[in-house]
Design a protein around this motif. Sequence first.
Motif, mmCIF file in Angstrom:
data_model
loop_
_atom_site.group_PDB
_atom_site.id
_atom_site.type_symbol
_atom_site.label_atom_id
_atom_site.label_comp_id
_atom_site.label_asym_id
_atom_site.label_seq_id
_atom_site.Cartn_x
_atom_site.Cartn_y
_atom_site.Cartn_z
ATOM 1 N N ALA A 1 29.528 48.093 26.925
ATOM 2 C CA ALA A 1 30.412 47.350 26.020
ATOM 3 C C ALA A 1 30.512 45.879 26.392
ATOM 4 N N LEU A 2 29.411 45.294 26.825
ATOM 5 C CA LEU A 2 29.394 43.859 27.119
ATOM 6 C C LEU A 2 28.981 43.143 25.850
ATOM 7 N N ARG A 3 29.885 43.159 24.855
ATOM 8 C CA ARG A 3 29.581 42.594 23.546
ATOM 9 C C ARG A 3 30.865 42.095 22.906
ATOM 10 N N ALA A 4 30.718 41.357 21.795
ATOM 11 C CA ALA A 4 31.881 40.798 21.109
ATOM 12 C C ALA A 4 32.859 41.895 20.730
ATOM 13 N N GLY A 5 34.142 41.646 21.007
ATOM 14 C CA GLY A 5 35.185 42.605 20.676
ATOM 15 C C GLY A 5 35.633 43.440 21.850
ATOM 16 N N ALA A 6 34.903 43.396 22.976
ATOM 17 C CA ALA A 6 35.278 44.149 24.172
ATOM 18 C C ALA A 6 36.096 43.264 25.102
ATOM 19 N N VAL A 7 36.972 43.890 25.885
ATOM 20 C CA VAL A 7 37.840 43.162 26.818
ATOM 21 C C VAL A 7 37.337 43.389 28.238
ATOM 22 N N TRP A 8 37.143 42.289 28.976
ATOM 23 C CA TRP A 8 36.648 42.370 30.348
ATOM 24 C C TRP A 8 37.638 41.767 31.344
ATOM 25 N N SER A 9 38.901 42.051 31.144
ATOM 26 C CA SER A 9 39.902 41.680 32.142
ATOM 27 C C SER A 9 39.795 42.636 33.327
ATOM 28 N N GLU A 10 40.382 42.264 34.455
ATOM 29 C CA GLU A 10 40.352 43.143 35.625
ATOM 30 C C GLU A 10 41.074 44.457 35.344
ATOM 31 N N ALA A 11 42.120 44.430 34.525
ATOM 32 C CA ALA A 11 42.850 45.649 34.221
ATOM 33 C C ALA A 11 41.980 46.657 33.480
ATOM 34 N N HIS A 12 40.974 46.172 32.730
ATOM 35 C CA HIS A 12 40.090 47.063 31.978
ATOM 36 C C HIS A 12 38.833 47.427 32.755
ATOM 37 N N GLN A 13 38.253 46.438 33.485
ATOM 38 C CA GLN A 13 36.945 46.641 34.087
ATOM 39 C C GLN A 13 36.936 46.473 35.603
ATOM 40 N N GLY A 14 38.094 46.268 36.213
ATOM 41 C CA GLY A 14 38.106 46.034 37.647
ATOM 42 C C GLY A 14 37.458 44.702 37.980
ATOM 43 N N THR A 15 37.050 44.545 39.220
ATOM 44 C CA THR A 15 36.426 43.296 39.660
ATOM 45 C C THR A 15 35.168 43.010 38.849
ATOM 46 N N ASN A 16 35.173 41.899 38.131
ATOM 47 C CA ASN A 16 34.006 41.399 37.413
ATOM 48 C C ASN A 16 34.207 39.903 37.251
ATOM 49 N N ALA A 17 33.144 39.164 37.005
ATOM 50 C CA ALA A 17 33.243 37.704 37.028
ATOM 51 C C ALA A 17 34.226 37.183 35.990
ATOM 52 N N ILE A 18 34.206 37.739 34.773
ATOM 53 C CA ILE A 18 35.106 37.252 33.722
ATOM 54 C C ILE A 18 36.557 37.497 34.109
ATOM 55 N N GLY A 19 36.880 38.751 34.415
ATOM 56 C CA GLY A 19 38.263 39.089 34.735
ATOM 57 C C GLY A 19 38.771 38.397 35.981
ATOM 58 N N THR A 20 37.924 38.287 36.999
ATOM 59 C CA THR A 20 38.344 37.662 38.249
ATOM 60 C C THR A 20 38.482 36.153 38.083
ATOM 61 N N THR A 21 37.656 35.544 37.251
ATOM 62 C CA THR A 21 37.817 34.123 36.941
ATOM 63 C C THR A 21 39.167 33.880 36.280
ATOM 64 N N ILE A 22 39.567 34.761 35.362
ATOM 65 C CA ILE A 22 40.862 34.617 34.699
ATOM 66 C C ILE A 22 41.994 34.751 35.714
ATOM 67 N N ALA A 23 41.871 35.720 36.614
ATOM 68 C CA ALA A 23 42.931 35.951 37.599
ATOM 69 C C ALA A 23 43.033 34.812 38.604
ATOM 70 N N GLU A 24 41.893 34.263 39.016
ATOM 71 C CA GLU A 24 41.874 33.239 40.064
ATOM 72 C C GLU A 24 41.840 31.818 39.506
ATOM 73 N N ARG A 25 41.515 31.683 38.196
ATOM 74 C CA ARG A 25 41.374 30.367 37.557
ATOM 75 C C ARG A 25 40.385 29.475 38.320
ATOM 76 N N THR A 26 39.297 30.086 38.759
ATOM 77 C CA THR A 26 38.242 29.356 39.447
ATOM 78 C C THR A 26 36.908 29.999 39.121
ATOM 79 N N ALA A 27 35.812 29.286 39.375
ATOM 80 C CA ALA A 27 34.482 29.831 39.123
ATOM 81 C C ALA A 27 34.212 30.977 40.086
ATOM 82 N N VAL A 28 33.624 32.051 39.566
ATOM 83 C CA VAL A 28 33.406 33.253 40.368
ATOM 84 C C VAL A 28 32.030 33.836 40.051
ATOM 85 N N THR A 29 31.303 34.244 41.088
ATOM 86 C CA THR A 29 30.097 35.055 40.941
ATOM 87 C C THR A 29 30.376 36.426 41.526
#
Length: 626
Positions: free
Chosen positions: A103-131
């Motif tokens: 589900a890595l497509r438009a309309g899916a949510v990739w926050s940490e609450a949904h997908q755990g540690t991932n670059a998108i969700g962790t960037t939102i949580a930390e407000r910094t660039a993440v790999t």
Amino acid sequence: MQHAIGAALQPAQREVIRHSHERSATFGLFETMRPEYAVLSGAELAVKLDESRALFAHALPVMETLYAQIANTHSMIALTDASGLILHSLGDDDFLARAEKVALRAGAVWSEAHQGTNAIGTTIAERTAVTVHGDQHYLRANHFLTCSSVPILDPHGNLSGVLDVTGDRRGYHQHTMALVKMSGQMIENRLIASAFGDGLRIRFHSRPEFLGTLMEGIAVFDLDGHLLCANRSAQFQLGLELGHLRSQTLETLFGERVDALIAWSGDAPCRLELHSGVVVFASVDVNARLTPNVRATTNVRATTNAVVVRERTTSGLADLCTGDAQMNDIVARVRKVIGKNIPILIGGETGAGKEMLARAIHSDSPRHAGPFVAVNCASLPETLIESELFGYAQGAFTGAAKRGATGKIAQANGGTLFLDEIGDMPLAMQSRLLRVLQERVVEPLGAARAMPVDFMLVCASNRKLRERVAQGMFREDLYYRINGLSVTLPPLAERTDLRAVVDRIVRHERFAGRVVSIDDDVLALFARHPWPGNLRQLSNVLRTACAMLDDYDTHIRVEHLPHDFVDELGACVQSDRTPPPASGARLVDIEASAVAAALAAHGGNVSATARALGISRTTLYRKLRV
């Protein structure tokens, strides 16, 4: 089971991943669980896209440029809103198929609450660039991914969304994050430019060669001298975060009054001293809508620059004539129809310069003072293309902007409308566009009345529209409506002016804020390359090579070229190699004779000769140059 955090990570990065894993556990996630794969419906996604309209509009062209740099790397680019909802994605077809499964497509949510540690969700949580690479992801289902994300801040410093590049972990490249960061900066700068049209803008850096690059600081002030916005580079150079900068004025930060800087506005940079004592070089731009009181305090030179009155010193079309006979013929044909209300249809491969030609046509047309509005019909989601093209009235649909929105067609009134990749426009939109072209009126969604429009139409497509018509994918009546003059741009590999094209790109772009020269060995490699990405690929190769230059170095050599470009060239050379003949004759001579005979037999027709020999035109041209 303990997750592998990654021994190669820097301590700060390791802490970011560790904290993210801890948050993932508090969300009730466990590593072997199936992730949340629900996606929004088309109508729900359309509302979310409209809520992020500014972000989407300014990110889209940057995403396309970024994709041209990472194409064929088994990866994709995603844009999300501040909640981690994917608004738009594009990428390689082979990887997109795998991405769909998670589900890595438009309309899916990739926050940490949904997908755990991932670059998108962790960037939102930390407000910094993440790999996040491989098993650094919290969920095992995502271990095949490598992801690099950067936060995109709006002009007020709030999180607007996230830009992400995701690929197969086996294709990880260290330079990916640098490209994503540069693209994120470009989006933020575009947001600033669109949000603060009025007032005074200062672009500055302590080194003059960095003006006009992503390294420059941008600070915007109102005409009373109060700071409105500053990009990240400006905040760094001024030594203050945006929250503290908002209490500052032009005089406290730069030691100058508004009227004094307006007098400096124009093309020539001036020297300013920051409040810290650091001397910077600055370019000052003043919006055309100056108040009468401010106009009265400026001299004639400042007023002229303020209303952006500049004479065009070169012809856009003339600039495209760099010695190639095919391009010269195209320019000559186009010149004959400019200003005669004849639509122009541009064909050619992806990256061959279709938009460049369209802009040159606009620049040389009687409508050059009007707007040039470009729409990529292939990149707009089908749920948005109608409102983007035709606009909508107040309250046209749930979630619509309160005051409605002006569509691209109406925005082009008095200027030029450029519809790129028109062959990918949905059939329903083709019908509406045909009506606009026939009646010269546009009716926004939900509006009671239509409005007249007057524009020059230029369309482009890398598809063969006649075939699309035969397949029922493109309206025949629309095809004949847009096909007044048809021209097809040659692929870069078929052009005879490569050196001049390289010089033009370097001269116009001023990559990395400096004028560079190209080593002869690099030009020799360029001449042997098939250039599947055409001018766009060439520009990206030059841009990356410039980024590899050391400070004060202005000479691009082979070692500065991207490794994937060199590898691609090596593969092409290897594919052309065959064992030497048993006799003493040189293979290259035998090939040359065969090619010359085939070319003569087909009356010099390159396309027919290539088909007869069973090779591409690119390969044929390469053999002709041997």
